[in-house]
Write an enzyme that holds these catalytic residues in place. Structure first.
Site, PDB file in Angstrom:
ATOM      1  N   GLU A   1       0.844  -1.193   0.000  1.00 36.18           N
ATOM      2  CA  GLU A   1       0.000   0.000   0.000  1.00 36.18           C
ATOM      3  C   GLU A   1       0.878   1.241   0.000  1.00 36.18           C
ATOM      4  O   GLU A   1       1.960   1.252   0.597  1.00 36.18           O
ATOM      5  CB  GLU A   1      -0.904   0.023   1.230  1.00 36.18           C
ATOM      6  CG  GLU A   1      -1.858  -1.156   1.333  1.00 36.18           C
ATOM      7  CD  GLU A   1      -2.712  -1.088   2.585  1.00 36.18           C
ATOM      8  OE1 GLU A   1      -3.812  -0.530   2.514  1.00 36.18           O
ATOM      9  OE2 GLU A   1      -2.249  -1.583   3.627  1.00 36.18           O
TER      10      GLU A   1
ATOM     11  N   ASP B   1      -3.469  -7.016  11.340  1.00 37.28           N
ATOM     12  CA  ASP B   1      -4.408  -6.347  10.446  1.00 37.28           C
ATOM     13  C   ASP B   1      -4.536  -7.048   9.104  1.00 37.28           C
ATOM     14  O   ASP B   1      -5.620  -7.063   8.503  1.00 37.28           O
ATOM     15  CB  ASP B   1      -3.950  -4.899  10.230  1.00 37.28           C
ATOM     16  CG  ASP B   1      -4.951  -4.076   9.453  1.00 37.28           C
ATOM     17  OD1 ASP B   1      -6.170  -4.235   9.666  1.00 37.28           O
ATOM     18  OD2 ASP B   1      -4.525  -3.252   8.615  1.00 37.28           O
TER      19      ASP B   1
ATOM     20  N   HIS C   1      -6.353 -11.357   5.104  1.00 41.59           N
ATOM     21  CA  HIS C   1      -6.132 -11.050   3.693  1.00 41.59           C
ATOM     22  C   HIS C   1      -5.075 -11.952   3.046  1.00 41.59           C
ATOM     23  O   HIS C   1      -5.343 -12.619   2.040  1.00 41.59           O
ATOM     24  CB  HIS C   1      -5.734  -9.583   3.539  1.00 41.59           C
ATOM     25  CG  HIS C   1      -6.766  -8.632   4.051  1.00 41.59           C
ATOM     26  ND1 HIS C   1      -8.017  -8.499   3.466  1.00 41.59           N
ATOM     27  CD2 HIS C   1      -6.759  -7.774   5.093  1.00 41.59           C
ATOM     28  CE1 HIS C   1      -8.718  -7.596   4.128  1.00 41.59           C
ATOM     29  NE2 HIS C   1      -7.985  -7.144   5.119  1.00 41.59           N
TER      30      HIS C   1
END
Length: 286
Positions: free
Chosen positions: A16, A35, A40
């Protein structure tokens, strides 16, 4: 061909360019591993590594995904430290602040904003094939991809050439942005000499279909409305995922250092060293 006889290793990346934005309070208590990895990145790993389901339905697909995540080797604390890198971004290009300068972040924080891990899937199909995962904030590009590196051919017919320096062939599955699929492979340059060049074969969805801007959540919301649970994690999948990352959390709590990387870079140098130990290197972002 989708097994340890032909595949050397797999790289899964979720990079990101944004920082923690307005989530400083949450992120400083959570970190990148919690996270991103158990949900993910492990979901991408499961989609690549799972056995073909008996049917294309929620129960069959989620059952196979849970088996893969359940087969991830639980590292000891020593091995978890050896097979992981955590990093935190510092001030970088332009006016990008460092993580500790972000709003609502502890100025002395040791929370990671970057993680690179090596995990092993101990089943008959994948034993011996390392899966390298990396994800981070404030990296050079926004890029979510899976790169499958194939083993070299068992015999090279072209003697007295540079066959010992051939580059690896990759299948790259680009998830976002510019969704598509490409083969990175070696091809002979036209001419009398045996000279090889790296070429790309593949397609981008946008070249054939009209792509609408999407965040990915539209599909999940729609699946909720129609009751399709295929893309949602089952309880055993969630438990297996957290069981796999717990050794890293425990090891980091008791020791280990956190590396730094400037905002706009591809991560800390220690992440490159993690792969270099096995004779590999990260597939170039973007």
């Amino acid at each position: 061909f989708w097994n340890n006889h032909y595949i050397d290793h797999v790289q899964i990346t979720a990079a990101e360019t944004v920082g923690v934005e307005t989530r400083g309070n949450f992120y400083d208590q959570t970190g990148t591993l919690r996270d991103m990895v158990p949900n993910h990145l492990f979901q991408l790993l499961a989609m690549i590594a799972m056995e073909p389901p008996a049917a294309f339905g929620a129960d069959a697909v989620r059952g196979e995904k849970a088996k893969v995540i359940g087969a991830i080797r639980p590292w000891s604390k020593a091995d978890a430290l050896k097979n992981s890198v955590r990093g935190q971004y510092t001030a970088g290009q332009g006016d990008k602040p460092g993580y500790r300068e972000e709003p609502k972040v502890d100025p002395q924080s040791t929370t990671e904003t970057y993680v690179a891990l090596k995990v092993m899937v101990d089943n008959w199909r994948w034993v011996g094939v390392p899966f390298y995962l990396r994800t981070g904030k404030r990296m050079s590009v926004r890029d979510t991809e899976i790169a499958i590196c194939f083993k070299p051919a068992p015999y090279a017919q072209f003697r007295d050439t540079e066959v010992d320096r051939l580059k690896s062939n990759y299948l790259k599955i680009q998830i976002q942005p510019d969704e598509g699929m490409w083969f990175d492979l070696q091809a002979k340059r036209p001419g009398p000499a045996m000279e090889l060049e790296n070429v790309k074969l593949g397609f981008a969805y946008k070249d054939f279909f009209q792509m609408q801007p999407s965040t990915g959540y539209e599909t999940l919301i729609y699946d909720c409305l129609i009751g399709d649970q295929t893309l949602f994690q089952r309880a055993d999948n969630i438990e297996n995922g957290w069981r796999a990352v717990q050794p890293f959390l425990d090891a980091w709590r008791e020791g280990g250092s956190i590396a730094t990387y400037a905002a706009g870079e591809d991560g800390p140098e220690a992440a490159d060293e993690l792969l270099a130990r096995d004779g590999h290197h990260w597939h170039r972002l973007g």
